[in-house]
Design a protein around this motif. Structure first.
Motif, mmCIF file in Angstrom:
data_model
loop_
_atom_site.group_PDB
_atom_site.id
_atom_site.type_symbol
_atom_site.label_atom_id
_atom_site.label_comp_id
_atom_site.label_asym_id
_atom_site.label_seq_id
_atom_site.Cartn_x
_atom_site.Cartn_y
_atom_site.Cartn_z
ATOM 1 N N ASP A 48 33.052 17.120 7.167
ATOM 2 C CA ASP A 48 33.440 16.113 8.082
ATOM 3 C C ASP A 48 32.712 14.736 7.686
ATOM 4 N N GLY A 49 32.266 14.907 6.503
ATOM 5 C CA GLY A 49 31.821 13.540 5.833
ATOM 6 C C GLY A 49 30.274 13.314 6.047
ATOM 7 N N ALA A 50 29.516 14.385 6.783
ATOM 8 C CA ALA A 50 28.374 14.087 7.037
ATOM 9 C C ALA A 50 27.363 14.488 5.738
ATOM 10 N N PRO A 51 26.434 13.611 5.524
ATOM 11 C CA PRO A 51 25.627 13.770 4.350
ATOM 12 C C PRO A 51 24.676 14.890 4.490
ATOM 13 N N GLY A 52 24.645 15.533 3.229
ATOM 14 C CA GLY A 52 24.001 16.709 3.177
ATOM 15 C C GLY A 52 22.719 16.750 2.037
ATOM 16 N N ARG A 53 22.447 17.814 1.265
ATOM 17 C CA ARG A 53 21.210 17.651 0.350
ATOM 18 C C ARG A 53 21.518 16.870 -0.663
ATOM 19 N N ILE A 54 20.228 16.158 -1.117
ATOM 20 C CA ILE A 54 20.463 15.327 -2.062
ATOM 21 C C ILE A 54 19.792 16.095 -3.305
ATOM 22 N N LEU A 55 20.728 16.137 -4.473
ATOM 23 C CA LEU A 55 20.453 16.887 -5.551
ATOM 24 C C LEU A 55 19.583 16.239 -6.807
ATOM 25 N N GLY A 56 19.991 14.833 -6.726
ATOM 26 C CA GLY A 56 19.247 13.908 -7.779
ATOM 27 C C GLY A 56 19.402 12.633 -7.329
ATOM 28 N N ALA A 57 18.540 11.673 -7.973
ATOM 29 C CA ALA A 57 18.334 10.241 -7.625
ATOM 30 C C ALA A 57 17.703 9.574 -8.737
ATOM 31 N N SER A 58 18.393 8.130 -8.757
ATOM 32 C CA SER A 58 17.706 7.012 -9.736
ATOM 33 C C SER A 58 17.701 5.906 -9.029
ATOM 34 N N VAL A 59 17.083 4.984 -9.539
ATOM 35 C CA VAL A 59 17.116 3.432 -8.988
ATOM 36 C C VAL A 59 16.951 2.438 -10.021
ATOM 37 N N ILE A 60 17.633 1.340 -9.694
ATOM 38 C CA ILE A 60 17.749 0.050 -10.310
ATOM 39 C C ILE A 60 16.819 -0.943 -9.381
ATOM 40 N N GLU A 61 15.702 -1.383 -9.910
ATOM 41 C CA GLU A 61 14.872 -2.042 -9.173
ATOM 42 C C GLU A 61 15.508 -3.481 -9.041
ATOM 43 N N PRO A 62 14.960 -4.145 -7.790
ATOM 44 C CA PRO A 62 15.304 -5.338 -7.140
ATOM 45 C C PRO A 62 15.285 -6.266 -8.392
ATOM 46 N N GLY A 63 16.115 -7.483 -8.534
ATOM 47 C CA GLY A 63 15.980 -8.492 -9.657
ATOM 48 C C GLY A 63 16.449 -7.976 -10.913
ATOM 49 N N SER A 64 16.825 -6.855 -11.008
ATOM 50 C CA SER A 64 17.498 -6.413 -12.564
ATOM 51 C C SER A 64 18.799 -7.156 -12.453
ATOM 52 N N SER A 65 19.062 -7.552 -13.828
ATOM 53 C CA SER A 65 20.247 -8.356 -13.922
ATOM 54 C C SER A 65 20.997 -7.792 -15.261
ATOM 55 N N THR A 66 22.452 -8.242 -15.423
ATOM 56 C CA THR A 66 23.138 -7.862 -16.547
ATOM 57 C C THR A 66 22.998 -8.913 -17.486
ATOM 58 N N ALA A 119 30.078 -5.064 -14.145
ATOM 59 C CA ALA A 119 28.718 -5.986 -13.753
ATOM 60 C C ALA A 119 28.895 -6.622 -12.295
ATOM 61 N N SER A 120 30.031 -6.565 -11.889
ATOM 62 C CA SER A 120 30.421 -7.267 -10.727
ATOM 63 C C SER A 120 29.705 -6.547 -9.588
ATOM 64 N N VAL A 121 29.724 -5.057 -9.851
ATOM 65 C CA VAL A 121 29.066 -4.155 -8.795
ATOM 66 C C VAL A 121 27.669 -4.554 -8.485
ATOM 67 N N MET A 122 26.981 -4.866 -9.396
ATOM 68 C CA MET A 122 25.572 -5.421 -9.075
ATOM 69 C C MET A 122 25.502 -7.015 -8.733
ATOM 70 N N SER A 123 26.469 -7.707 -9.345
ATOM 71 C CA SER A 123 26.151 -9.200 -8.990
ATOM 72 C C SER A 123 26.794 -9.393 -7.717
ATOM 73 N N ALA A 124 27.490 -8.626 -6.830
ATOM 74 C CA ALA A 124 27.963 -8.758 -5.644
ATOM 75 C C ALA A 124 26.622 -8.646 -4.754
ATOM 76 N N HIS A 125 25.516 -8.066 -5.176
ATOM 77 C CA HIS A 125 24.506 -7.838 -4.500
ATOM 78 C C HIS A 125 23.161 -8.383 -4.980
#
Length: 227
Positions: free
Chosen positions: A209-227, A188-194
């Motif tokens: 080389d570490g450069a970002p490439g294709r994005i295959l999938g995504a999800s989101v946790i909305e602001p204000g969510s809490s544990t 839970a500390s991962v989110m509580s740090a933000h």
């Protein structure tokens, strides 16, 4: 939670408070955030800070990400406002029709978001699930502010008050995916740090080389969510 097809794509805007061409693109990003069909993120770069106004949301990490995309897209330079779609195509961020066209074209060509990604907070912590697919990719957490209003006092946008949406403040790689379905549990500390920030989870191919490439999938946790 988001499954493949729930988001039409991921749109990343590279912008600056010191760029006179950027406000229309910032407004375009706000439209995408409001409509909710894509995961829209705003990265404020720092290379225009010398023009008389230091962007209050800018960071060297955001600039580094844009230069990484330049390598991936085989470009010799970077610019603002630039929108990168699914880590594969780019266009002027203020060009609404072109942004929508690229999102649709990538989806029609099977180059949209093709791997299921889900993220949720429960009583234990942050649970991330990734479906099966092809290839290898990093699991990246992107922490962002929902909205930030800035009164710009100097530079090319002096005197303007602009509300920025989904401004990225920090990124970190939290795991790796090898094509097999998997789950990842973070404390839970991962989110509580933000506190108060949202968290986008990107499944993204990364070059040697570490450069970002294709994005295959995504999800989101909305602001204000809490544990």
């Amino acid at each position: 939670m988001a499954r493949a097809g729930e988001f039409k794509g991921v749109v990343e805007l590279f912008t600056s408070q010191g760029c006179s061409s950027c406000p229309p693109a910032d407004a375009e990003l706000a439209r995408l955030v409001k409509e909710g069909d894509v995961l829209a993120l705003s990265y404020h770069v720092d290379y225009w800070n010398y023009l008389g106004w230091a962007d209050t949301l800018s960071s060297a990490a955001n600039t580094e990400r844009q230069y990484g995309y330049a390598r991936t897209l085989r470009r010799n330079n970077v610019y603002t406002p630039q929108m990168v779609i699914n880590g594969q195509k780019h266009t002027n961020g203020a060009d609404r029709q072109e942004v929508d066209r690229i999102i649709k074209t990538l989806s029609d060509e099977g180059a949209g978001l093709t791997v299921d990604v889900a993220a949720k907070i429960d009583g234990i912590g942050l649970k991330i699930s990734v479906g099966a697919g092809e290839g290898k990719a990093n699991i990246v957490a992107v922490y962002f502010d929902e909205t930030t209003e800035v009164d710009i006092q100097r530079g090319e946008n002096s005197g303007r008050a602009i509300t920025y949406h989904h401004s990225v403040r920090e990124m970190e790689t939290i795991g790796m995916w090898d094509g097999e379905a998997m789950s990842l549990m973070l404390p839970a500390s991962v989110m509580s740090a933000h506190p108060g920030r949202g968290c986008a989870i990107l499944l993204q191919v990364v070059g040697k080389d570490g450069a970002p490439g294709r994005i295959l999938g995504a999800s989101v946790i909305e602001p204000g969510s809490s544990t």
